[in-house]
Design a protein around this motif. Structure first.
Motif, PDB file in Angstrom:
ATOM      1  N   GLY A  33       0.849  -1.187   0.000  1.00  0.00           N
ATOM      2  CA  GLY A  33       0.000   0.000   0.000  1.00  0.00           C
ATOM      3  C   GLY A  33       0.883   1.234   0.000  1.00  0.00           C
ATOM      4  N   TRP A  34       0.642   2.146  -0.947  1.00  0.00           N
ATOM      5  CA  TRP A  34       1.523   3.294  -1.097  1.00  0.00           C
ATOM      6  C   TRP A  34       1.595   4.127   0.172  1.00  0.00           C
ATOM      7  CZ3 TRP A  34       4.719   2.687  -4.757  1.00  0.00           C
ATOM      8  CH2 TRP A  34       4.344   2.133  -5.988  1.00  0.00           C
ATOM      9  N   ARG A  35       0.460   4.305   0.848  1.00  0.00           N
ATOM     10  CA  ARG A  35       0.431   5.178   2.020  1.00  0.00           C
ATOM     11  C   ARG A  35       1.120   4.536   3.218  1.00  0.00           C
ATOM     12  NH1 ARG A  35      -4.956   7.573   5.094  1.00  0.00           N
ATOM     13  NH2 ARG A  35      -3.831   8.700   6.730  1.00  0.00           N
ATOM     14  N   VAL A  36       0.624   3.380   3.636  1.00  0.00           N
ATOM     15  CA  VAL A  36       1.202   2.737   4.820  1.00  0.00           C
ATOM     16  C   VAL A  36       2.570   2.140   4.513  1.00  0.00           C
ATOM     17  CG1 VAL A  36      -0.989   2.265   5.943  1.00  0.00           C
ATOM     18  CG2 VAL A  36      -0.103   0.636   4.285  1.00  0.00           C
ATOM     19  N   GLY A  37       2.767   1.730   3.280  1.00  0.00           N
ATOM     20  CA  GLY A  37       4.042   1.129   2.904  1.00  0.00           C
ATOM     21  C   GLY A  37       5.186   2.117   2.861  1.00  0.00           C
TER      22      GLY A  37
END
Length: 264
Positions: A33-37
């Protein structure tokens, strides 16, 4: 055109390898996931960019050898340690599905790495390079913070494994294996930098690297470049394998909640 040196050959090796690490980190980042990753996989991505920038600067110096270019190379060598370490702090976050480690502690470790990064950049960029580069107090302090981050991260990872090993999912075990197998190579990488900062042995000094000293460059290749590459390749291989596991759980921005990853 200047001749290709031993140092240039090492730079070419990094130009060949790190694009693959960059692509792998982007793949894992997307799966997570772009945000959490971003709290995890932006660090190996950033490390790859730094190593590519340093390699380009090294090759640029073939025909444009200046003090500013040399300082840029030194800075790229130093600041790569921070994202390298933070990549493993990020993997620890992903392993710790039950949030057993206090978030404040992980935040503190992350801040220590960033503090080392900032102090190190200032130390290198303000150093007197008239008679060659000699590590100052700031550079030594930065290295001390990096060593502390490594020790704390490995202790937390070991503690997490021994307290939750029987309940870990397959993806968590793969991430742990990636960290465990990388740890010795990462340690040698840090020892090389520490010897350069804390001892007067010219074999490990940046000054000797700048002079294309064959012994120093061999030590740099074997104890720094290859160790870093091997540790990151191991981490990326197990990282890709982990996010492809059926039981992989993608973390979410909300504390204490997780969800299955989106299909790709």
């Amino acid at each position: 055109m200047g001749a290709i040196t031993y140092e240039d050959g090492i730079a070419i090796l990094q130009l060949i390898v790190f694009p693959f690490i960059l692509v792998a980190s982007l793949f894992i980042w997307k799966r997570t996931g772009w945000r959490v990753g971003s709290k995890i996989w932006r660090y190996p991505f950033t490390l790859s960019l730094i190593r590519l920038a340093g390699s380009i600067a090294t090759l640029y110096s073939i025909n444009h050898e200046t003090t500013k270019v040399r300082i840029a190379i030194f800075v790229c060598q130093l600041i790569g340690i921070a994202p390298l370490l933070l990549a493993y702090v990020g993997m620890l976050r992903l392993i710790d599905l039950k949030k057993s480690i206090p978030p404040l502690l992980l935040l503190l470790v992350t801040l220590m790495a960033f503090a080392g990064l900032m102090i190190g950049i200032i130390g290198v960029s303000t150093a007197d390079t008239t008679n060659g580069y000699t590590p100052g107090t700031l550079s030594k302090a930065a290295m001390g913070l990096f060593l502390a981050v490594y020790v704390i991260t490995m202790l937390l990872t070991t503690w997490l494994f021994y307290t939750h090993s029987f309940t870990m999912l397959r993806y968590q075990k793969k991430l742990f294996l990636g960290t465990a197998l990388s740890a010795p190579f990462l340690l040698v990488r840090l020892i090389f930098s520490a010897l350069g900062d804390y001892t007067s042995n010219k074999t490990f000094s940046m000054e000797s690297l700048a002079e294309n000293n064959h012994t120093s460059l061999t030590a740099y290749l074997c104890m720094s470049v290859l160790e870093e590459i091997i540790s990151m390749v191991i981490a990326m291989v197990f990282g890709v394998s982990a996010v492809l596991e059926a039981d992989f759980v993608k973390p979410t921005p909300e504390a204490g909640r997780e969800e299955k990853p989106d299909e790709v």
